[in-house]
Design an enzyme around this catalytic site. Structure first.
Site, PDB file in Angstrom:
ATOM      1  CD  GLU A 207      -2.932  -1.100   0.169  1.00  0.00           C
ATOM      2  OE1 GLU A 207      -3.108   0.066  -0.394  1.00  0.00           O
ATOM      3  OE2 GLU A 207      -3.440  -2.162  -0.143  1.00  0.00           O
ATOM      4  CB  CYS A 241      -1.426   7.367   1.233  1.00  0.00           C
ATOM      5  SG  CYS A 241      -2.999   6.325   1.588  1.00  0.00           S
TER       6      CYS A 241
END
Length: 485
Positions: A207, A241
């Site tokens: 991720e 993110c």
């Protein structure tokens, strides 16, 4: 490290983590930990990122509780074997897919949302029946210590352990053999994790991040657009993110967007942003200086104020940004929002496609055909139209990147699948051996024709009648023989 991993593997091999009842008990214990030790959790995260209790709860705790509840509700169905469609050769057999735990999983957490980005994959790994080693980020030191203290009080201490430390400890961990590694963080470290995993042929979920673009069409309500972008960009001081990394829009919209974001920042955080309890700080001095370096040579429309002592960087917007400058070459991960003017949607699509695939794409327009076009003609981990961040909140979606923004996905059922092996199981009888003669030597053209008929559904029409008669004869013989025995 080797001894710790071996101990966890022995616990997994005992079979204790596999029964559904045990998995549910561990998930319920984890939920109890979050509920009973909420104050400890809030305090630790607040100390790391200067978050208000409301922001910690709304951005991290509530997501974890929702994920646990979703797992508890659906796990009994997910763990059951699923029958599959059979072909002619297996029509009398039992064929199913059985989800099976992978084994020992390593979860390397992130510092920007240090609780949810560590616990959410843990929930999936427990649900799938694995043993887990949790490595929290050393940058969010208070949260890491809190997890090391609380998790052993609620979860099985042999199957789920926390190992704290920095680069040295993580490097040593990555030398060990795991059955899956789940990493959340930046792309550079993601490559290191993947290289280490490759030595053991260990599958990974990465991720990562990237520069998530936000295209604003001239046909939309800029008041609403700028409120939603301001919320998503400056939440957690830009350390998200999937925060909008930069804006693409026609030059004629640039000044309006700047003004509306500036007014929204005042509405959200007040005249003195530095004193707002809802505005966080940069995690450490190294990241603070890195973000400041991105401002060099840029045209600051508003913001830009900083305080090194408290690692404060004000919400900042840059205009007329040159795509070749440093701020457009790396993920910002801070409260700086560049605006890059483009002529039209065609140029915006080309701009996005010329760069690495982002973790998220945001498109604002009243024209849903335009949004669908951008979805069809670009690639990203996920997409939200007319908002930002919100696709993360839907646990029926897989969350993950593509290309340099990551590989693999999780959340909800997708977490269970990530940490499970879908094991195909075919159970045949030791009877009806006559039906197997076609696959045994010696071979012949008639057997080839039968193979085409059964497996490829291709056959010579002239031979169809003969094949069918032969097939019926074999079936009759098998049935008679089965009845005889």
């Amino acid at each position: 490290m080797e001894l710790e991993v071996r101990r966890v593997r022995q616990a997994f091999l005992s079979g204790r983590s596999r029964p559904l009842r045990f998995r549910l008990q561990q998930l319920e214990a984890l939920r109890r930990m979050v509920q009973e030790r909420e104050k400890d959790i809030l305090a630790a995260i607040a100390a790391d990122l200067c978050k208000s209790e409301f922001n910690v709860y709304s951005q991290e705790v509530i997501t974890v509780l929702g994920e646990i509840d979703f797992m508890l509700e659906n796990l009994p169905e997910w763990v059951t074997a699923k029958p599959v469609k059979k072909n002619v050769l297996t029509m009398l057999d039992e064929a199913y897919i059985q989800p099976q735990p992978l084994g020992v999983v390593l979860i390397i957490g992130a510092w920007n949302y240090p609780f949810v980005l560590t616990i959410q994959p843990l929930i999936g790994a427990i649900a799938a029946g694995n043993a887990v080693i949790i490595k929290p980020s050393e940058l969010s030191e208070n949260t890491a210590k809190m997890l090391a203290k609380l998790l052993p009080q609620y979860l099985d201490q042999d199957l789920y352990i926390v190992i704290n430390g920095g680069v040295e400890e993580t490097t040593e961990l990555l030398k060990q053999r795991f059955d899956h590694i789940f990493y959340t963080g930046n792309t550079a470290v993601g490559k290191i994790v993947m290289e280490a995993a490759a030595k053991h042929l260990t599958p990974v979920t990465l991720e990562l991040g990237g520069k998530s673009p936000c295209y604003i069409d001239k046909d939309c309500d800029l008041d609403i657009v700028c409120r939603r972008i301001t919320w998503g960009k400056y939440m957690n001081c830009g350390q998200t993110c999937i925060a909008p990394d930069y804006i693409l829009c026609e030059a004629s919209l640039q000044n309006q967007i700047v003004w509306k974001i500036k007014e929204t920042v005042k509405e959200f955080y007040g005249e003195n942003i530095k004193e707002s309890p809802d505005y966080e700080r940069i995690i450490n001095l190294r990241h603070f200086k890195r973000i400041l370096s991105l401002l060099e040579g840029q045209k600051i429309a508003f913001g830009g104020e900083t305080d090194e002592a408290t690692r404060y960087i004000a919400p900042t917007v840059l205009t007329d940004v040159d795509p070749k400058t440093k701020v457009m070459q790396e993920e910002i991960f801070g409260p700086i929002l560049p605006i890059v003017p483009v002529k039209n949607v065609d140029e915006a699509i080309n701009f996005i496609n010329e760069r690495e695939k982002p973790l998220a794409l945001y498109v604002f327009s009243h024209n849903h055909k335009l949004i669908k076009r951008m979805i069809d003609e670009t690639s990203s981990g996920g997409v939200t139209g007319n908002d930002v961040i919100m696709h993360f909140m839907l646990n029926s979606f897989p969350f993950g990147g593509v290309g340099s923004s990551g590989m693999g996905a999780y959340h909800g059922k997708h977490s269970f699948d990530t940490f499970s092996h879908q094991r195909p199981c075919l159970l045949k009888s030791l009877k009806r051996e006559g039906a197997n003669k076609l696959r045994y030597p010696p071979n012949s053209q008639s057997k080839v024709d039968w193979g085409k008929f059964f497996l490829l559904k291709r056959f010579n029409k002239e031979k169809l009648g003969l094949l069918l008669l032969t097939f019926l004869g074999i079936v009759a013989a098998v049935l008679v023989k089965a009845e005889y025995y």
